[in-house]
Scaffold this motif. Sequence first.
Motif: not given
Length: 124
Positions: A4-5, A7, A12, A15-16, A19
């Motif tokens: 994820r980092s 992105f 991003g 994605a964060d 999650n």
Amino acid sequence: MEIRSRFTSDMGFVADYLNEGNFERRKGQDIVHMEALCDMMEAITGDTAFTEQANKLLEKKKGKKIMMCEYISQLEVRGEAKLTSLLERLYDLGRGEDVELAVRDRDARARLYRELSIPDHRCE
């Protein structure tokens, strides 16, 4: 987390959120495509709060860069106002047990929002 980092774009944020359920890790990141980000978040959550708050922020900033921390702050203010409204209504109705339930149980809070016709949002 390592993947994820990678992105570094607005993806991003999505994605964060998927999650972790929030954007906290990217507070200092600029939002490049606010409308597209809000469309994705609304599609994922079914919550229009993302778009409503983004429109207010876009109007206020008038073409300037928007940082995620500004957006988060606006969403938090909206969430706090909704929760305050719920707790005040429950307190006025003498429903102390439901006040405690609303504070401690997210699902019960959503049920109480519906029962008292206070629009629910899931932007926490």
